[in-house]
Scaffold this motif. Structure first.
Motif, PDB file in Angstrom:
ATOM      1  N   LEU A   1      24.896  30.610 -34.269  1.00  0.00           N
ATOM      2  CA  LEU A   1      23.482  30.672 -34.455  1.00  0.00           C
ATOM      3  C   LEU A   1      22.494  31.556 -33.401  1.00  0.00           C
ATOM      4  N   GLY A   2      21.543  32.210 -33.749  1.00  0.00           N
ATOM      5  CA  GLY A   2      21.006  32.680 -32.733  1.00  0.00           C
ATOM      6  C   GLY A   2      19.277  32.908 -33.161  1.00  0.00           C
ATOM      7  N   VAL A   3      18.552  33.138 -32.449  1.00  0.00           N
ATOM      8  CA  VAL A   3      17.063  33.445 -32.512  1.00  0.00           C
ATOM      9  C   VAL A   3      16.482  34.705 -32.675  1.00  0.00           C
ATOM     10  N   LEU A   4      16.028  35.292 -33.681  1.00  0.00           N
ATOM     11  CA  LEU A   4      15.240  36.320 -33.393  1.00  0.00           C
ATOM     12  C   LEU A   4      13.605  35.990 -33.556  1.00  0.00           C
ATOM     13  N   ASP A   5      12.938  36.255 -32.356  1.00  0.00           N
ATOM     14  CA  ASP A   5      11.555  36.046 -32.275  1.00  0.00           C
ATOM     15  C   ASP A   5      10.585  37.108 -32.458  1.00  0.00           C
ATOM     16  N   LEU A   6       9.770  36.878 -33.514  1.00  0.00           N
ATOM     17  CA  LEU A   6       8.798  37.881 -33.604  1.00  0.00           C
ATOM     18  C   LEU A   6       7.445  37.890 -32.738  1.00  0.00           C
TER      19      LEU A   6
ATOM     20  N   TRP B   1      19.835  23.710 -27.081  1.00  0.00           N
ATOM     21  CA  TRP B   1      20.480  23.189 -28.439  1.00  0.00           C
ATOM     22  C   TRP B   1      21.562  23.913 -28.850  1.00  0.00           C
ATOM     23  N   GLY B   2      22.164  24.779 -28.176  1.00  0.00           N
ATOM     24  CA  GLY B   2      23.542  25.447 -28.409  1.00  0.00           C
ATOM     25  C   GLY B   2      23.111  26.596 -29.384  1.00  0.00           C
ATOM     26  N   TYR B   3      22.126  27.505 -29.339  1.00  0.00           N
ATOM     27  CA  TYR B   3      22.047  28.635 -29.846  1.00  0.00           C
ATOM     28  C   TYR B   3      22.756  29.822 -28.871  1.00  0.00           C
ATOM     29  N   ALA B   4      23.359  30.629 -29.733  1.00  0.00           N
ATOM     30  CA  ALA B   4      24.175  31.658 -28.673  1.00  0.00           C
ATOM     31  C   ALA B   4      23.172  32.800 -28.049  1.00  0.00           C
ATOM     32  N   ARG B   5      22.307  33.025 -28.926  1.00  0.00           N
ATOM     33  CA  ARG B   5      21.423  34.351 -28.408  1.00  0.00           C
ATOM     34  C   ARG B   5      19.853  33.884 -29.021  1.00  0.00           C
ATOM     35  N   TYR B   6      19.188  34.565 -27.958  1.00  0.00           N
ATOM     36  CA  TYR B   6      17.790  34.801 -28.370  1.00  0.00           C
ATOM     37  C   TYR B   6      17.381  36.185 -28.196  1.00  0.00           C
ATOM     38  N   TRP B   7      17.003  36.783 -29.273  1.00  0.00           N
ATOM     39  CA  TRP B   7      16.518  38.217 -29.488  1.00  0.00           C
ATOM     40  C   TRP B   7      14.936  38.086 -29.698  1.00  0.00           C
ATOM     41  N   THR B   8      14.283  39.423 -29.362  1.00  0.00           N
ATOM     42  CA  THR B   8      12.855  39.488 -29.601  1.00  0.00           C
ATOM     43  C   THR B   8      12.470  40.924 -30.153  1.00  0.00           C
TER      44      THR B   8
ATOM     45  N   THR C   1      15.941  30.966 -18.327  1.00  0.00           N
ATOM     46  CA  THR C   1      16.935  30.416 -18.815  1.00  0.00           C
ATOM     47  C   THR C   1      18.303  30.666 -17.946  1.00  0.00           C
ATOM     48  N   THR C   2      19.369  30.210 -18.605  1.00  0.00           N
ATOM     49  CA  THR C   2      20.680  30.335 -17.527  1.00  0.00           C
ATOM     50  C   THR C   2      21.624  30.919 -18.302  1.00  0.00           C
ATOM     51  N   THR C   3      22.018  30.689 -19.653  1.00  0.00           N
ATOM     52  CA  THR C   3      23.322  31.041 -20.146  1.00  0.00           C
ATOM     53  C   THR C   3      23.004  31.713 -21.561  1.00  0.00           C
ATOM     54  N   ILE C   4      21.955  31.502 -22.201  1.00  0.00           N
ATOM     55  CA  ILE C   4      21.885  32.206 -23.604  1.00  0.00           C
ATOM     56  C   ILE C   4      21.836  33.588 -23.487  1.00  0.00           C
ATOM     57  N   GLN C   5      22.485  34.381 -24.516  1.00  0.00           N
ATOM     58  CA  GLN C   5      22.355  35.808 -24.655  1.00  0.00           C
ATOM     59  C   GLN C   5      20.953  36.318 -24.892  1.00  0.00           C
ATOM     60  N   LEU C   6      20.722  37.340 -24.259  1.00  0.00           N
ATOM     61  CA  LEU C   6      19.204  37.962 -24.411  1.00  0.00           C
ATOM     62  C   LEU C   6      19.162  39.427 -25.175  1.00  0.00           C
ATOM     63  N   GLY C   7      18.632  39.566 -26.201  1.00  0.00           N
ATOM     64  CA  GLY C   7      18.804  40.900 -26.810  1.00  0.00           C
ATOM     65  C   GLY C   7      17.283  41.414 -27.337  1.00  0.00           C
ATOM     66  N   SER C   8      17.427  42.545 -27.833  1.00  0.00           N
ATOM     67  CA  SER C   8      16.198  43.292 -28.502  1.00  0.00           C
ATOM     68  C   SER C   8      16.577  43.486 -29.868  1.00  0.00           C
ATOM     69  N   GLY C   9      15.591  42.890 -30.574  1.00  0.00           N
ATOM     70  CA  GLY C   9      15.769  43.102 -32.409  1.00  0.00           C
ATOM     71  C   GLY C   9      14.553  43.747 -32.841  1.00  0.00           C
ATOM     72  N   ALA C  10      14.118  45.119 -32.568  1.00  0.00           N
ATOM     73  CA  ALA C  10      15.058  45.924 -31.711  1.00  0.00           C
ATOM     74  C   ALA C  10      14.186  46.961 -31.327  1.00  0.00           C
ATOM     75  N   VAL C  11      14.648  47.785 -30.046  1.00  0.00           N
ATOM     76  CA  VAL C  11      14.097  48.581 -29.516  1.00  0.00           C
ATOM     77  C   VAL C  11      14.056  49.929 -30.333  1.00  0.00           C
ATOM     78  N   LEU C  12      12.879  50.473 -30.758  1.00  0.00           N
ATOM     79  CA  LEU C  12      12.727  51.601 -31.694  1.00  0.00           C
ATOM     80  C   LEU C  12      12.914  52.698 -31.043  1.00  0.00           C
ATOM     81  N   LEU C  13      14.087  53.031 -31.110  1.00  0.00           N
ATOM     82  CA  LEU C  13      14.719  54.330 -30.265  1.00  0.00           C
ATOM     83  C   LEU C  13      14.227  55.853 -30.577  1.00  0.00           C
TER      84      LEU C  13
END
Length: 341
Positions: A14-19, A45-52, A77-89
């Motif tokens: 499970l991951g978070v996509l934060d707008l 809480w054990g979420y694998a990733r946080y994207w914004t 933060t220390t371990t959670i994956q960090l990602g873009s959702g999305a960079v508008l190329l």
């Protein structure tokens, strides 16, 4: 039945996509601090990733630059994956995008995921102010994607001269394409990226896009096998009544304020799924938003997982306020833990 549920929970990511919504007239500063709080709790809480996400000139959202927010959240933060959702190329130079995210990958080794999109991310005037002729830029997206992948694989040439996106991190970042249709899926397959199907902003159920992606996937340096995620809008509460009432209220408020935009991912859709029965058929799987108790929403997530054959889910949650948004993520995480135990 419980053993089956436990096996699925063990493999679910499970991951978070934060707008970065500005709920109840929150200031931009308050909304951004709530995003930090959400990422920290999600990690605990054990979420694998946080994207914004990336949006422009939208008063109800507070993040126009995912890489800046990710840098801030990475430091907290220390371990959670960090990602873009999305960079508008289409708006940007591939070199600049590669440099920015390689810098993040050097700051936070092994944690950075670069998600790309091809939507404008704002209204027509903001889009033109940002990069001029968007339609012209989007027609050149295949060339931009090719350049970006070459830069991230250190084989890019400009006028027969090698150009390197620096700094070069020890651990490479992963590359993903977000979309809602076959075109984005085909791009992801062609360039050996992961594919994220945005169910929360699509009227389709994703089966055709995901099928085309898997069938057409060409392995790349960073991804040897096709990888699929699904972004789903959910709202959990202790009672189904509360969850559905809050969801309807949010949808009605957006509609009344004139904010229901077909191209704007914050629109979770007025259709709210009744998840009363775990055995509910897949005929309504294309709805944009699921509301209910953790058990009910979990059942729907399992259906999405089976339909698209993936165990990686990104959850988009707004909520009537920040406290209940946070509670929704907590309730789902606790339900997953309860199944495992």
């Amino acid at each position: 039945m419980r053993r089956v549920a436990k096996r699925m929970s063990e493999t679910f990511s499970l991951g978070v996509l934060d707008l970065v919504p500005r709920l109840n007239d929150a200031t931009a500063e308050q909304a951004l601090q709530q995003s930090v709080t959400l990422a920290q709790h999600a990690e605990a809480w054990g979420y694998a990733r946080y994207w914004t996400s990336e949006h422009h000139d939208m008063a109800e959202l507070a993040s126009a630059s995912p890489e800046v927010l990710l840098s801030h959240i990475g430091a907290r933060t220390t371990t959670i994956q960090l990602g873009s959702g999305a960079v508008l190329l289409p708006h940007y130079s591939p070199l600049k995008v590669a440099e920015s995210f390689r810098l993040l990958a050097a700051l936070y080794p092994g944690r950075i995921e670069l998600g790309l999109g091809r939507a404008p991310g704002g209204g027509p005037h903001a889009t033109m102010a940002l990069s001029g002729n968007y339609l012209q830029h989007v027609t050149k997206l295949p060339e931009s994607l090719a350049a970006l992948t070459e830069l991230l694989e250190d084989r890019y040439m400009y006028e027969d001269h090698p150009v390197t996106a620096r700094p070069i991190p020890k651990l490479p970042l992963s590359l993903w394409m977000l979309g809602t249709n076959v075109k984005s899926a085909e791009f992801a397959a062609r360039f050996g990226m992961g594919y994220v199907f945005g169910q929360f902003m699509s009227d389709a159920d994703g089966t055709e896009a995901v099928r085309r992606y898997r069938e057409g996937f060409i392995p790349s340096v960073t991804m040897k096998e096709p990888e699929v995620m699904v972004a789903v809008s959910v709202l959990c509460a202790d009672s189904e009544t509360d969850a559905m009432a809050w969801s309807r209220d949010m949808a009605e408020r957006r509609e009344a304020n004139g904010k229901e935009r077909s191209t704007e991912p914050n629109s979770i859709g007025i259709a709210v799924s009744n998840t009363n029965d775990e055995a509910v058929s897949d005929q309504n799987e294309s709805v944009r938003h699921y509301a209910g108790t953790p058990e009910q929403v979990w059942a729907r997530l399992q259906q999405v997982s089976r339909r698209l054959d993936t165990k990686m889910l990104l959850l988009v949650t707004s909520g009537p306020d920040y406290e209940r948004r946070l509670d929704s993520y907590r309730l789902l995480a606790e339900h997953k833990t309860a199944i495992l135990n």
